[in-house]
Scaffold this active site. Structure first.
Site, short mmCIF file in Angstrom:
data_model
loop_
_atom_site.label_atom_id
_atom_site.label_comp_id
_atom_site.label_asym_id
_atom_site.label_seq_id
_atom_site.Cartn_x
_atom_site.Cartn_y
_atom_site.Cartn_z
N ASP A 140 15.70 11.56 1.56
CA ASP A 140 16.51 12.58 2.11
C ASP A 140 16.37 13.66 1.22
O ASP A 140 15.51 13.84 0.30
CB ASP A 140 17.91 12.15 2.17
CG ASP A 140 18.26 11.67 0.70
OD1 ASP A 140 18.56 12.52 -0.20
OD2 ASP A 140 18.71 10.54 0.58
N GLU A 159 -16.84 -1.52 1.18
CA GLU A 159 -15.76 -1.22 1.33
C GLU A 159 -15.41 -0.35 -0.09
O GLU A 159 -14.71 0.72 -0.10
CB GLU A 159 -14.81 -2.26 1.38
CG GLU A 159 -14.79 -2.81 2.66
CD GLU A 159 -13.97 -4.10 2.61
OE1 GLU A 159 -13.12 -4.43 3.87
OE2 GLU A 159 -13.90 -5.03 1.61
#
Length: 731
Positions: free
Chosen positions: A536, A616
């Site tokens: 928030d 990777e």
């Protein structure tokens, strides 16, 4: 001037670059809401209110024999209680004689330069007092004499208006506040949709859109946190509003505790919209001379759809809510050990993960849960913030030194607000846990919540921070909070003050956070509450980034990050590349896709790098290079949602530099179909009269053409595959 007041001091018009907001204190002192929307002049719009005799809508004594004047039908800025307005109230007071009534009337108003602050709570700040003004309206309760101040902060360039309120007891006897919302507003003659952001743990902020009707739409949290389930932000918009068209009104609450938000049409088709502290188990004793403040609501308006509204929220929160060193400074790429080891680690494992990470260009090693107390699982140890030297031999200073020798920064996980019953702290201070005497408490993760209303609890936690962070070189802290609050009781605030505990809890959290950031301004603080359970605007005042969700599945994150983007800046989104098969969903997607999704946030890794193939690992090096290269776009640019959430084929988004020099577009294929269709992507935010070259095909066109024609991908993507490309301005 951003705030204009009529010569008689009763008509108040607030102007931003693209919006206007008007109120009138009528002859009876009732503060009427007249207008909020596209920019207009300051002419009196009170003629928009047409009164009539409405059955079962009574009349205050000032109306005399005029049955057309009723608090039950007038569009207002403050909703009274118990005196004839039968819609939802915004202030509810209980008086010493047992009566419950609140009827506030206008006294005066004034304009002051700069942004207002709220004692003990976050609010938008204006460092040099040049960006903002504040309108303060003073109102008085008719019978008790209680004084209400309404605050309207005006950010003209940013198209933002903030609201809060304070109540002062001007009498001798205590009064009790049973409801005190930050914002109430009655909008005349509107036919609007309500957009909210709902969900659950690991699937937060899912966009929901529903028409505003005479049946009240209300949502919120009674969990003691803003919660995974309902975010404290909403949009009211035209029924046909889109990303690029239509009126949109945003409301965003800068508060991290229990909240409520609602919208409802009344009998005259006016829409009452409200937001603030949830009145559930709320009752605040206000003694003589005391003042209570509500948290801040941040309002913004766009007449050009959701994208512009989002840009306005991103800019205001980034510039005037986030603080500290990392407001603009580039965040380090981190590796978190959680999904690589969970609780099963020692200093040797952590050093090996850090060594591999450093070789790949990762800049910070974060040690997650399990480094302290008796903590081999999540059933014990919380509260005992002392290093477990059986796991970390030599202690944190030695481990940190070894991490730094590898050229990396070091970070640490805490869960300060929690306590385990199996802990030395609980055995010493059982009264520090939130439990109701005589009742067996509810458990979550077999842990209880510390009573953050207590100053001695906060002092203990601050002392532990001082000891650990003051004696160890640590550049990052992840502040977690992993359960909802119930069984609310405080041994300090009990009896008549028991209804204050939920709000005092979050005030206590804010107090500790403020002490933390003032004492350790160089530390990057990341907020977390089981992922996105306290994502928030209030938390952004202390932590410039928040762990977006415990769900790290890239395909699920498309929806989670989509909903988050409506209000919160992308720089605030904690996003990691995690292991596959994913630990939450079991799904596997390419490493490149996981990185592209995490690129729409503050970037990091959460997996065992030692298990990656050489190919990777080479990808990881390239991904980190790209994060650095695109940082000015992802963290400082404008963000565009290029697809709707219900697009089942693919999700696309774009970052555009503020100076329009370049943009980054990312596309993820969500599902695969037989006989696939081409993927056509809209492009936004390019300058019409400038030329841009696309990195995908080398084609050079005007920004106007790209903006209107878009681009079709030159190859078909398989499910879970991603693609990114740029547009660069050229001569």
């Amino acid at each position: 001037m951003a705030i204009q007041i009529s010569p008689n001091g009763r008509l108040m018009t607030i102007q931003t670059n693209d919006s206007s907001y008007q109120m009138l204190a009528d002859k009876n002192g009732v503060l009427l809401h007249l207008y909020y929307g596209s920019s207009i002049g300051a002419e009196d719009l009170s003629d928009l209110i047409v009164r009539s005799d409405v059955g079962f809508s009574g009349n205050p004594e000032e109306a005399g024999l005029d049955r057309t004047y009723s608090l039950d039908t007038l569009p207002q800025e403050i909703a009274s209680s118990g005196v004839g307005d039968f819609r939802d109230d915004s202030v509810r007071l209980a008086h010493p004689d047992g009566s419950c009534a609140a009827d506030f009337r206008f006294e005066s108003c004034e304009v002051v330069s700069g942004a207002y602050s709220i004692p003990g709570m976050p609010a938008l700040y204006d460092t040099d007092k040049k960006n903002s003004e504040t309108l303060i309206i003073k109102m008085k309760e008719k019978a008790s004499g209680a004084i209400l101040h309404l605050y309207y902060g005006v950010w003209e360039e940013e198209n933002v208006i903030t609201r809060t309120a304070s109540l002062t007891n001007a009498g001798k006897e205590p009064i009790y506040i049973e409801k005190f919302l930050s914002c109430s507003m009655d909008m005349m003659d509107r036919d609007l949709d309500l957009i909210s952001f709902t969900g659950r743990h690991a699937m937060e902020r899912t966009m929901e859109r529903t028409p505003v009707t005479h049946i009240k739409t209300e949502f919120g949290s009674i969990r003691g946190t803003s919660s995974h389930h309902y975010n404290p932000a909403m949009i009211l918009c035209d029924r046909h509003a889109t990303e690029d068209a239509g009126d949109c009104f945003g409301l965003c609450l800068a508060y991290s505790g229990s909240f409520t938000a609602m919208a409802q049409k009344d009998q005259r088709d006016q829409i009452r919209v409200q937001m603030g502290i949830n009145p559930y188990q709320f009752r605040w004793c206000l003694t003589e001379g005391e003042t209570f403040f509500a948290p801040q609501v941040i309002l913004s308006f766009s007449n050009q759809g959701f994208s512009k509204l989002s840009h306005q929220y991103h800019d205001i929160l980034h510039e005037h809510m986030c603080r500290g060193r990392y407001k603009h400074e580039r965040r380090p790429v981190l590796i978190n050990n959680w999904e690589a080891t969970y609780f099963d680690f020692n200093e040797e494992k952590i050093e090996k993960i850090a060594a591999q990470a450093g070789e790949l260009g990762i800049e910070m090693m974060v040690l997650d849960d399990g480094w302290f107390g008796k903590r081999d699982d999540d059933n014990s140890g919380l509260g005992d913030w002392f290093v477990n030297e059986k796991k970390i031999r030599g202690g944190l200073p030695k481990l940190s030194e070894k991490i730094h020798e590898k050229g990396m920064k070091f970070g640490l996980w805490f869960e300060p607000e929690m306590i385990s019953e199996d802990s030395d702290l609980y055995r010493a201070h059982p009264d520090w846990a939130i439990t109701i005497p005589g009742r067996v408490p509810n458990h979550a993760r077999n842990q209880l919540v510390l009573d953050m209303t207590r100053s001695d609890v906060r002092d203990y936690l601050m002392a532990r921070f001082e000891e650990i962070l003051g004696n160890t070189k640590i550049e990052y802290v992840k502040w977690d909070m992993n359960r909802s609050i119930c069984d609310m009781y405080s041994h300090i605030y009990k009896g008549e003050q028991s209804g204050e505990c939920y709000h005092r809890y979050i005030l206590g959290v804010y107090d500790l956070l403020e002490r933390f950031v003032q004492r350790f301004p160089e530390i990057l603080l990341e907020g977390c509450s089981g992922g996105g359970g306290r994502f928030d605007a209030g938390m952004l005042y202390y932590s410039p980034q928040i762990w977006c969700s415990d769900n790290t599945d890239a395909m699920n994150r498309l929806d989670i990050q989509y909903g988050t983007s409506f209000f919160y800046p992308i720089s605030s989104v904690g996003a990691h590349v995690s292991a596959c098969p994913n630990h939450q969903t079991g799904r596997s997607v390419p490493l490149s896709t996981r990185a592209d999704v995490a690129l729409a946030g503050s970037f990091g890794y959460e997996l065992d790098l030692r298990l990656l193939s050489d190919e990777e690992k080479a990808q990881v090096k390239e991904q980190i290079k790209e994060f650095h290269d695109y940082y000015d776009l992802t963290h400082e640019g404008d963000y565009y949602r290029l697809t709707e959430r219900d697009n089942t084929s693919f999700t696309a988004w774009e970052f555009a530099a503020k100076n329009k020099e370049r943009t980054l577009v990312e596309v993820v294929k969500k599902d695969a179909w037989g006989n696939p269709l081409p993927v056509h992507v809209a492009i936004k935010g390019l300058e019409d009269n400038s030329m841009y070259v696309c990195s995908l095909n080398g084609i050079k066109r005007s920004g106007k053409t790209w903006n209107h024609a878009g681009i079709t991908l030159p190859k078909f993507l398989s499910a879970g595959e991603s693609m990114k490309f740029t547009f660069m301005k050229v001569e």
